[in-house]
Design an enzyme around this catalytic site. Sequence first.
Site, PDB file in Angstrom:
ATOM      1  N   GLU A 173     -15.214   7.565 -29.823  1.00 29.66           N
ATOM      2  CA  GLU A 173     -16.404   8.516 -30.081  1.00 29.66           C
ATOM      3  C   GLU A 173     -15.559   8.838 -31.155  1.00 29.66           C
ATOM      4  O   GLU A 173     -16.333   8.747 -32.190  1.00 29.66           O
ATOM      5  CB  GLU A 173     -17.127   8.512 -29.623  1.00 29.66           C
ATOM      6  CG  GLU A 173     -18.115   7.933 -28.881  1.00 29.66           C
ATOM      7  CD  GLU A 173     -18.908   8.531 -27.218  1.00 29.66           C
ATOM      8  OE1 GLU A 173     -19.686   7.839 -26.539  1.00 29.66           O
ATOM      9  OE2 GLU A 173     -18.633  10.038 -27.491  1.00 29.66           O
ATOM     10  N   ASP A 177     -22.073  12.401 -19.067  1.00 29.35           N
ATOM     11  CA  ASP A 177     -22.627  13.707 -18.541  1.00 29.35           C
ATOM     12  C   ASP A 177     -22.482  14.390 -17.437  1.00 29.35           C
ATOM     13  O   ASP A 177     -23.565  15.540 -17.429  1.00 29.35           O
ATOM     14  CB  ASP A 177     -24.114  12.596 -18.009  1.00 29.35           C
ATOM     15  CG  ASP A 177     -24.532  11.218 -18.109  1.00 29.35           C
ATOM     16  OD1 ASP A 177     -25.021  11.464 -19.708  1.00 29.35           O
ATOM     17  OD2 ASP A 177     -25.156   9.975 -18.067  1.00 29.35           O
ATOM     18  N   ASN A 215     -16.078  11.438 -26.773  1.00 28.67           N
ATOM     19  CA  ASN A 215     -15.178  10.895 -26.148  1.00 28.67           C
ATOM     20  C   ASN A 215     -14.047  10.843 -27.944  1.00 28.67           C
ATOM     21  O   ASN A 215     -14.376  10.811 -28.176  1.00 28.67           O
ATOM     22  CB  ASN A 215     -15.689   9.628 -24.777  1.00 28.67           C
ATOM     23  CG  ASN A 215     -16.016   8.540 -25.254  1.00 28.67           C
ATOM     24  OD1 ASN A 215     -15.602   8.501 -26.695  1.00 28.67           O
ATOM     25  ND2 ASN A 215     -16.826   8.261 -25.015  1.00 28.67           N
TER      26      ASN A 215
END
Length: 331
Positions: free
Chosen positions: A210, A279, A207
């Site tokens: 990150e 996920d 993301n």
Amino acid sequence: MPDLKSWIPKLAGHRVLVIGDVILDEYLVGKTVRLSREAPIPVLEFESRQLIPGGAANPAANIVTLGSIAVQVGVIGSDTSATNLRQILQVRGIETNALIIDSSRPTTVKTRIMAQMGLRFPQQVARMDTLSREPISADTERKVRAVIEQEMSSAAAVLLSDYHTGLLTPSLVSTIQALARSSRVLLTADAQGQLDKYAHFDIVKCNAAEAADFLRRPLRTESDFNIAARELCNTLQLERGMVITRGADGATVAMPEAEPVHCPAPAVTDVYDTVGAGDTTIALITLAVAAGASLADATSLANYASGLVVRRVGNYAPTPAELIEALEDWG
């Protein structure tokens, strides 16, 4: 969205090896009755308990819901939580024979205390985690490696989901990368921060926060994200590309020797919870690319799937019918 919609039936029929930190998500829901006299906290009267596959088990649940086969590779303890986790995976049709038991470690459990306050969904008031962050032992790593070697030849793709609870050590990741490359199997990863472990993979996702943390600089403008995605793709020497997800702003995709692409997110109303959206994204990207879609189309389709997830509380695996409806309504 006729082009994206045409990929949905093609998401079925793939065998995917899902390797990562499996988690049992526990939701304890209670009705708020009063404030405690002992501390400034609400007193809840128990109403329900729900167990949901979390961590690396959530991409596996998404894969099965979309009609493909998920083989779950992970490490669990020899405790009641392990039994519960194995059972809920089996109920969802996820293959569990590749789960390795390590009695020296607890099964990872995230317990969320939810308060029912008359809203559409209960609100989370506290969370308690049971876990070990120690790297798996050499003996456990050998067992995990053995099941991966056994399952690799029949897989169309290998998906790594790293929740940083000790399974995906650098040595195991390197072994998986070599095995997948020799078997010519699509290799994807949701790195969740530790990007340098995933060099030479086909596709890596993280993301925006990150990516900014790894590159040690803020990412604000479209140009910032384009440069960051291209830099990560080149630095990690990725075969297919790098995906940086950006929430409501969609995602930026960089592929080798191509200009970065912005994949917009649909305009989603009633956003309640972002848990599990990443996920779902990596699961959709893996299946779509395995089916032959471009990385940009796969990411665009994943944006619609994650848009369905954020409208619910906790992990959720959208169905093909829901994904078609989202493309029609939001497109």
